[in-house]
Design a protein around this motif. Structure first.
Motif, mmCIF file in Angstrom:
data_model
loop_
_atom_site.group_PDB
_atom_site.id
_atom_site.type_symbol
_atom_site.label_atom_id
_atom_site.label_comp_id
_atom_site.label_asym_id
_atom_site.label_seq_id
_atom_site.Cartn_x
_atom_site.Cartn_y
_atom_site.Cartn_z
ATOM 1 N N TYR A 139 62.853 67.038 50.219
ATOM 2 C CA TYR A 139 62.117 66.479 51.358
ATOM 3 C C TYR A 139 61.331 65.238 50.964
ATOM 4 C CZ TYR A 139 59.054 65.990 55.368
ATOM 5 O OH TYR A 139 58.388 65.482 56.453
ATOM 6 N N HIS A 140 60.585 65.291 49.859
ATOM 7 C CA HIS A 140 59.718 64.156 49.522
ATOM 8 C C HIS A 140 60.536 62.918 49.178
ATOM 9 C CE1 HIS A 140 60.571 65.537 45.397
ATOM 10 N NE2 HIS A 140 60.134 64.362 44.961
ATOM 11 N N ARG A 141 61.733 63.109 48.607
ATOM 12 C CA ARG A 141 62.581 61.964 48.288
ATOM 13 C C ARG A 141 63.079 61.290 49.562
ATOM 14 N NH1 ARG A 141 66.112 64.858 43.509
ATOM 15 N NH2 ARG A 141 64.636 64.545 41.809
ATOM 16 N N GLY A 222 62.217 58.875 41.722
ATOM 17 C CA GLY A 222 62.187 60.031 42.622
ATOM 18 C C GLY A 222 62.203 61.303 41.807
ATOM 19 N N GLU A 223 61.034 61.678 41.274
ATOM 20 C CA GLU A 223 60.993 62.839 40.376
ATOM 21 C C GLU A 223 61.320 64.145 41.110
ATOM 22 O OE1 GLU A 223 61.234 64.018 37.661
ATOM 23 O OE2 GLU A 223 60.641 62.561 36.144
ATOM 24 N N THR A 224 61.526 65.186 40.316
ATOM 25 C CA THR A 224 61.976 66.471 40.848
ATOM 26 C C THR A 224 60.930 67.113 41.754
ATOM 27 O OG1 THR A 224 63.326 66.814 38.869
ATOM 28 C CG2 THR A 224 62.835 68.762 40.219
ATOM 29 N N GLY A 225 59.702 67.161 41.297
ATOM 30 C CA GLY A 225 58.661 67.836 42.055
ATOM 31 C C GLY A 225 58.098 66.989 43.168
ATOM 32 N N ALA A 226 57.535 67.663 44.175
ATOM 33 C CA ALA A 226 56.869 66.986 45.288
ATOM 34 C C ALA A 226 55.465 66.557 44.861
ATOM 35 C CB ALA A 226 56.804 67.922 46.491
ATOM 36 N N LEU A 232 55.773 67.355 36.315
ATOM 37 C CA LEU A 232 57.079 67.567 35.693
ATOM 38 C C LEU A 232 57.695 66.197 35.439
ATOM 39 C CD1 LEU A 232 59.835 70.119 36.742
ATOM 40 C CD2 LEU A 232 60.381 67.877 35.849
ATOM 41 N N ILE A 233 57.899 65.888 34.163
ATOM 42 C CA ILE A 233 58.477 64.607 33.757
ATOM 43 C C ILE A 233 59.897 64.866 33.275
ATOM 44 C CG2 ILE A 233 58.244 62.582 32.289
ATOM 45 C CD1 ILE A 233 55.855 62.907 34.079
ATOM 46 N N SER A 234 60.867 64.112 33.801
ATOM 47 C CA SER A 234 62.258 64.324 33.411
ATOM 48 C C SER A 234 62.896 63.004 32.983
ATOM 49 C CB SER A 234 63.052 64.924 34.576
ATOM 50 O OG SER A 234 63.306 63.942 35.564
ATOM 51 N N GLU A 235 64.221 63.051 32.765
ATOM 52 C CA GLU A 235 64.955 61.842 32.407
ATOM 53 C C GLU A 235 64.837 60.750 33.472
ATOM 54 O OE1 GLU A 235 67.620 63.827 35.216
ATOM 55 O OE2 GLU A 235 66.330 64.548 33.608
ATOM 56 N N THR A 249 56.072 56.162 40.165
ATOM 57 C CA THR A 249 56.515 57.542 40.305
ATOM 58 C C THR A 249 56.256 58.049 41.709
ATOM 59 O OG1 THR A 249 56.124 58.060 37.971
ATOM 60 C CG2 THR A 249 56.195 59.902 39.488
ATOM 61 N N TRP A 250 57.316 58.548 42.362
ATOM 62 C CA TRP A 250 57.144 59.269 43.616
ATOM 63 C C TRP A 250 57.541 60.715 43.340
ATOM 64 C CZ3 TRP A 250 54.274 59.680 47.399
ATOM 65 C CH2 TRP A 250 54.594 60.413 48.546
ATOM 66 N N GLY A 251 56.533 61.520 43.113
ATOM 67 C CA GLY A 251 56.700 62.912 42.733
ATOM 68 C C GLY A 251 55.313 63.502 42.542
#
Length: 330
Positions: A139-141, A222-226, A232-235, A249-251
């Motif tokens: 949703y947030h993405r 567009g990170e995983t979490g809202a 949560l930091i990812s690739e 960062t949008w997350g």
């Protein structure tokens, strides 16, 4: 280990095909001993469903009996809303010294993999203005994509896929409506292959291909979490930093705190702690075409962040929590 060496999975009971990296190789790279560890992939026991402590106890016991090693639950690559219930339940059922749980940011998700894959890459030419990639539908993405769509130009790389629609409803906040109408969508069809399941993700994780998104001056992650979820930091965060983009960062709002504590320099927009105001600021950046001005004023930030994130010291520093959890149990 050579970057092109294909290694078998080291996860307990993992039935996936061999692939390049998993937790064993990440930890080996920073000198954390792994011979006494048995890694349990989240695909083997997924904590995203209803809490079932009895089943988890069974998995841990079976793992210990079959391997005679310390079970390591690898729950660090996704945000799980019931994680505290799992942790509390298992700690009451099993001596905490008999297992390890790796949570988000205990180990820098895919950073070692990205470092090896991109170590020979030059910084891509910044021939685009702005970029934003949304693979798995959340949703947030989509919220950001919908807000910026009318301001996207031919000089931008924006890709909105429809992968993961079956889980989309779980990401919709209470009181909000489905916003998936019009996906998939891209600013230019050449940026994504809608015929493949993962589209841009398949291109962007291939070490021999740099997605056009990383040819942009500013890349929105567009990170995983809202925004209201835990950090949560990812690739998705590491790749643009390693490839010389100014990043936003949008997350999770708390991601900015994590990054700044790690020494990463961030743009002023990333320092906004109210999610609605931050969303407005990202939209305004495109609406009023201020991307180039922001880029020119903050170019020194690019090399600082790239050098930092690509260093062995940074990898070791960001793996310290995992080191402590593991070493106190071995």
């Amino acid at each position: 280990m050579e970057e092109d060496e294909l290694l078998p999975s080291e996860y307990w009971r993992d039935e996936n095909q061999p692939y390049h990296f998993n937790h064993k190789y990440e930890l080996d790279a920073v000198g954390i001993p792994t011979d006494g560890l048995a890694f349990i992939n989240e695909d083997t026991f997924y904590p995203g469903h209803d809490v079932d402590i009895e089943k988890l106890v069974e998995v841990i016991d079976q793992c210990r009996q079959e391997t005679n090693k310390l079970p390591v639950l690898c729950w660090d690559k996704n945000y799980f809303k019931n994680i505290d219930l799992w942790k509390d339940g298992i700690s009451k059922a099993v001596d905490p010294s008999m297992y390890v749980i790796l949570e988000p940011n205990d180990i820098p998700c895919f950073l070692y993999q990205n470092q090896l894959e991109l170590k020979h890459n030059k910084i891509p030419e910044k021939k685009y203005r702005f970029s934003y990639l949304s693979g798995t539908v959340r949703y947030h993405r989509l919220e950001l994509a919908i807000r910026i769509k009318k301001y996207v130009t031919k000089d931008d790389v924006v890709v909105i896929n429809n992968y993961g629609l079956e889980n989309y409803s779980n990401t919709v906040p209470k009181g909000k409506r489905d916003n998936t109408a019009g996906v998939p969508w891209a600013s230019d069809d050449s940026f994504v292959d809608f015929r493949t399941e993962l589209g841009q993700q398949q291109q962007s994780i291939n070490k021999h291909i740099v997605h056009p998104a990383y040819n942009a001056k500013i890349h929105v992650i567009g990170e995983t979490g809202a925004p209201d979820q835990e950090s949560l930091i990812s690739e998705k965060t590491w790749r643009p930093l390693l490839l010389g983009c100014l990043s936003l960062t949008w997350g999770p709002i708390t991601n900015t705190e994590y990054l700044t504590k790690a020494g990463i320099e961030v743009l002023d927009i990333d320092k906004i702690t109210d999610a609605d105001r931050k969303l407005d600021a990202i939209v305004d950046m495109l609406k009023y075409d201020s991307v180039d001005d922001i880029y020119q004023k903050n170019k020194s930030m690019i090399e600082h962040n790239r050098q930092l994130v690509s260093s062995e010291k940074f990898l070791k520093d960001q793996t310290e929590t995992a080191r402590c959890k593991i070493m106190e149990r071995l």
